[in-house]
Design an enzyme around this catalytic site. Sequence first.
Site, PDB file in Angstrom:
ATOM      1  CG  HIS A 374      -1.969  -1.016   1.239  1.00  0.00           C
ATOM      2  ND1 HIS A 374      -3.209  -0.840   0.669  1.00  0.00           N
ATOM      3  CD2 HIS A 374      -1.967  -2.264   1.743  1.00  0.00           C
ATOM      4  CE1 HIS A 374      -3.932  -1.941   0.846  1.00  0.00           C
ATOM      5  NE2 HIS A 374      -3.186  -2.819   1.492  1.00  0.00           N
ATOM      6  CE  LYS A 564      -6.372  13.901  -0.001  1.00  0.00           C
ATOM      7  NZ  LYS A 564      -6.547  12.667  -0.745  1.00  0.00           N
ATOM      8  NE  ARG A 565      -3.334  10.301   9.831  1.00  0.00           N
ATOM      9  CZ  ARG A 565      -2.979   9.414  10.752  1.00  0.00           C
ATOM     10  NH1 ARG A 565      -3.769   8.368  10.990  1.00  0.00           N
ATOM     11  NH2 ARG A 565      -1.880   9.552  11.444  1.00  0.00           N
ATOM     12  CE  LYS A 570      -2.340  10.846   2.789  1.00  0.00           C
ATOM     13  NZ  LYS A 570      -3.038   9.981   1.804  1.00  0.00           N
ATOM     14  CB  THR A 672     -10.164   4.773  -1.141  1.00  0.00           C
ATOM     15  OG1 THR A 672      -9.634   5.158   0.131  1.00  0.00           O
ATOM     16  CG2 THR A 672      -9.478   3.509  -1.620  1.00  0.00           C
ATOM     17  CE  LYS A 676     -13.862   5.866   0.863  1.00  0.00           C
ATOM     18  NZ  LYS A 676     -12.834   5.920   1.926  1.00  0.00           N
TER      19      LYS A 676
HETATM   20  C1  26V Z   1       2.263   2.307   8.471  1.00  0.00           C
HETATM   21  C2  26V Z   1       2.266   2.289   9.817  1.00  0.00           C
HETATM   22  C3  26V Z   1       3.535   2.180  10.504  1.00  0.00           C
HETATM   23  C4  26V Z   1       3.424   1.872  11.944  1.00  0.00           C
HETATM   24  C5  26V Z   1       2.356   2.634  12.632  1.00  0.00           C
HETATM   25  C6  26V Z   1       1.031   2.370  12.018  1.00  0.00           C
HETATM   26  C7  26V Z   1       1.078   2.391  10.535  1.00  0.00           C
HETATM   27  C8  26V Z   1      -0.072   2.495   9.842  1.00  0.00           C
HETATM   28  C9  26V Z   1      -0.067   2.499   8.473  1.00  0.00           C
HETATM   29  C10 26V Z   1       1.100   2.410   7.772  1.00  0.00           C
HETATM   30  C11 26V Z   1       1.114   2.396   6.299  1.00  0.00           C
HETATM   31  C12 26V Z   1      -0.106   2.929   5.740  1.00  0.00           C
HETATM   32  C13 26V Z   1      -0.162   2.730   4.280  1.00  0.00           C
HETATM   33  C14 26V Z   1      -1.463   3.229   3.748  1.00  0.00           C
HETATM   34  O1  26V Z   1      -2.407   3.519   4.459  1.00  0.00           O
HETATM   35  N1  26V Z   1      -1.524   3.332   2.461  1.00  0.00           N
HETATM   36  C15 26V Z   1      -2.707   3.805   1.795  1.00  0.00           C
HETATM   37  O2  26V Z   1      -3.432   2.663   1.387  1.00  0.00           O
HETATM   38  C16 26V Z   1      -4.625   3.018   0.724  1.00  0.00           C
HETATM   39  C17 26V Z   1      -5.371   1.742   0.439  1.00  0.00           C
HETATM   40  O3  26V Z   1      -4.665   0.969  -0.489  1.00  0.00           O
HETATM   41  C18 26V Z   1      -4.308   3.805  -0.519  1.00  0.00           C
HETATM   42  O4  26V Z   1      -5.516   4.187  -1.136  1.00  0.00           O
HETATM   43  C19 26V Z   1      -3.491   5.043  -0.175  1.00  0.00           C
HETATM   44  O5  26V Z   1      -3.092   5.700  -1.359  1.00  0.00           O
HETATM   45  C20 26V Z   1      -2.278   4.644   0.621  1.00  0.00           C
HETATM   46  O6  26V Z   1      -1.601   5.787   1.097  1.00  0.00           O
END
Ligand code: 26V
Length: 828
Positions: A374, A564-565, A570, A672, A676
């Site tokens: 992701h 978004k975050r 971004k 995503t 939406k």
């Molecule tokens: C990394 C970590 C590291 C440790 C702490 C918790 C945590 C939580 C998430 C992540 C990686 C997140 C990656 C992510 O959310 N990617 C997003 O995934 C979406 C679904 O595929 C995509 O639409 C977004 O473009 C993408 O940024």
Amino acid sequence: MDLHDLAWKAKHEQPEGGSLPPLDGSVEAMRLRILGKLIYQVGREPRTASPRDWFVATAYAVRDTATSSWFTERGAPAAGGKRVYYLSLEFLIGRVLMDTIGNLGLTGQVREALLQCGVDLDDIVVEEPDAALGNGGLGRLAACFMESMSTLKIPAYGYGIRYEHGLFRQVIEKGLQRELPETWLAHGNPWEFARADTFYPVGFGGTVVGEPDPTGPHGWVPDETIHAFAYDTPVVGAGGQHTNTLRLWAARAAEPLQLDTFNRGDHVGALRERVKTEAISRVLYPGDESSAGQELRLRQEYFFASASLQDLLGRHLAEFGSLETLPDKAAIQLNDTHPAIAIIEMMRLLVDVHRIAWDRAWTITNETFSYTNHTLLPEALETWPVALMERLLPRHMQLIFLINMRHMQAARDKGADHRVLAELSLVDELHGRRVRMGHLSFLGCHAINGVSALHSDLVRSRLFKGMDQIYPGRISNKTNGITFRRWLHRANPGLTRLLVETLGDGFLADPVQLEKLAAYADKPALQAAFAAERLACKQRLAVIIKDRTGVVVDPASLLDVQVKRIHEYKRQLLNIVQAVAHYRAILADPGRQWVPRVKLFAGKAAPGYVRAKEIIRLVHDVAQMVNNDPVVGDRLKIVYMPNYNVSLAEQIVPAADLSEQISTAGMEASGTGNMKLALNGALTIGTLDGANIEIRDFVGPENIFIFGLTASEVAAQSALGLDSHHAVRANPVLSQVFEMIASGAFSPDEPHRYRNLIDGTQSYDRFMLAADFDSYVAAQARVDAAWLDPQLWWRMAMLNTARLGWFSSDRSIREYAESIWRVPVLQP
Ligand code: 26V
């Protein structure tokens, strides 16, 4: 009949709490069920029940209905059927009530039943706390996928952690983000079933004992054992015919209390172990796109991976008697690398516990697992220090070394030299010996996928270039999708009603039929009706904005949203910098015909992400000045909505006119929110990044505002250097905006507040703000021009809705089912 009589009637019609009349789908049965739950389970009379009591009673009544279709799947899956196990550290579910009654086809009955009790369904829906067991896109995708798997009747389990505290609650005080703990379980969770008899031991630390042959079975004596307890939530599919399970694990100490310590008088010490143990499922890590790298995170990952594997292997053995057939009966999907340790745990269980020979165990593992990537951002790729792994999971570390030895040998056989071997190795030797969880996932899985066409190409050509060369054909693309039930039918009932009246109801089950709307895109009556639905949503949102921020916005303005975050890639900074440029232009020529605009920002920053928090503060400070400038008036308003979550998204998405999807090309894996918003008819202003590219392909380039460098142009520019001082100096508009921000025009009480932010952006412009600024400004001007031509605008908007059908998560899941999981799916 007043409420008292009703309660009396309910009591006397149900002399015992347990013997409720059967749910036959009638209003009356539902009414009696709700009253029964209120009285016997919540312990309240209708007369004194609060809206929350009514919510809980209704949830219990609805859960009863959900449970009946659940039992069918929890027996054997359809003959010869295979189960999907979706392993994810995050499920960003939001509220459950409307989704569940919607999918059960009971919304009307529940509304009427409550009405007869003098309760408005809309008043109790808001009593449900969001289940915020996720950070952002990855977690929300898992929730959409669970709903689609149930809808497509694919037998599936979601496995995750039952965090006691989900993503923090965000408050903004004078522009500063503060994080408060989130307490979704404070009043209990009516959707879940606690399975006191379903728990597994999960070990940590200790020593390994075994024979000399390293690939033979070994024993592991952990020095700490924790119990994982199951909590099950039914996930009802559309139509209510199939219900899957979301099984979340909670950590409990094997010993609740160290009695000897207690008896010595150390009352706190007696609980110390328990507190440490149970910390594992206490809180969701709030990072996003940056690896936490902490011991507790690794403990969370292994805890849930081990419990899930013990559970699914036990189920398989009970049903089929041998693990040899596992790949035919189970597909395990890893949602990013967060659960990747499950690959090693599978090897340990097969080799050490079930005594299966190494090569066979590896084949079973590989054929069962698949992995979705992701993100490409280097800071988000998980690696774990070898030393930490050795201490926490000694046997797993041995197994990783063994797997790596064989992997290195295979690569040498294929002619890899030292440089290539270093790149391919599961252990990164250059940054202090760390295990690369992405590489491990690639090696252990038969299928690897990215989440948009561009992203999957980059996964193949950049991230896993070397791995793809020795193991070709594993990587494929599965573009993300969203569940239209939540994001159109439920979030935008007004528009959905209009669409049903116009197109018939076929699109509800088969979203590609939205295409029929294209034939109406130029019809003035329908354009007017479409615009009226939007306005109604904006009016409702304006009330929420006023409530939560005090800012008064005119619902007739163009509503421009970036939700978004908060992350540098971004580029919320690009958006606010453009807003400042726009503000200056208004001040310079207030008499011009300006398109009234509301710029709405919402999103959380990771608590430790200083730069992201500065950007929030800048938006806030700019908003303060712009919103209070009498020259500006309604021409421009800037709003920062605090505490963005799924429920707030459900209010914003149907109201938005313009969707900001402006990431630096090559950095947003898919997005995503873009889907939406476009589905609800917002127009996108965006870069050629992630799924924006496919959205453009579907809606047509004339119905989207594309700007900026492409991913390969970004790569080429970056190779030349990231200093953008020169580019900024050559750009009078941008340099004046930067100067204004950096000199404290928006922070007169602290003139240097943004000096660092602006200087940093210029000397290390990793996100190409300067390079994309002009084309972004030009794209915004095209937006204004389109808005001034309502016939054009609403035509574009309707064509977006018409052509977004493909982005349904039902389509994504069908693709996973066909080409990765190889499970049969019934056609719609
Ligand atoms: C990394 C970590 C590291 C440790 C702490 C918790 C945590 C939580 C998430 C992540 C990686 C997140 C990656 C992510 O959310 N990617 C997003 O995934 C979406 C679904 O595929 C995509 O639409 C977004 O473009 C993408 O940024």
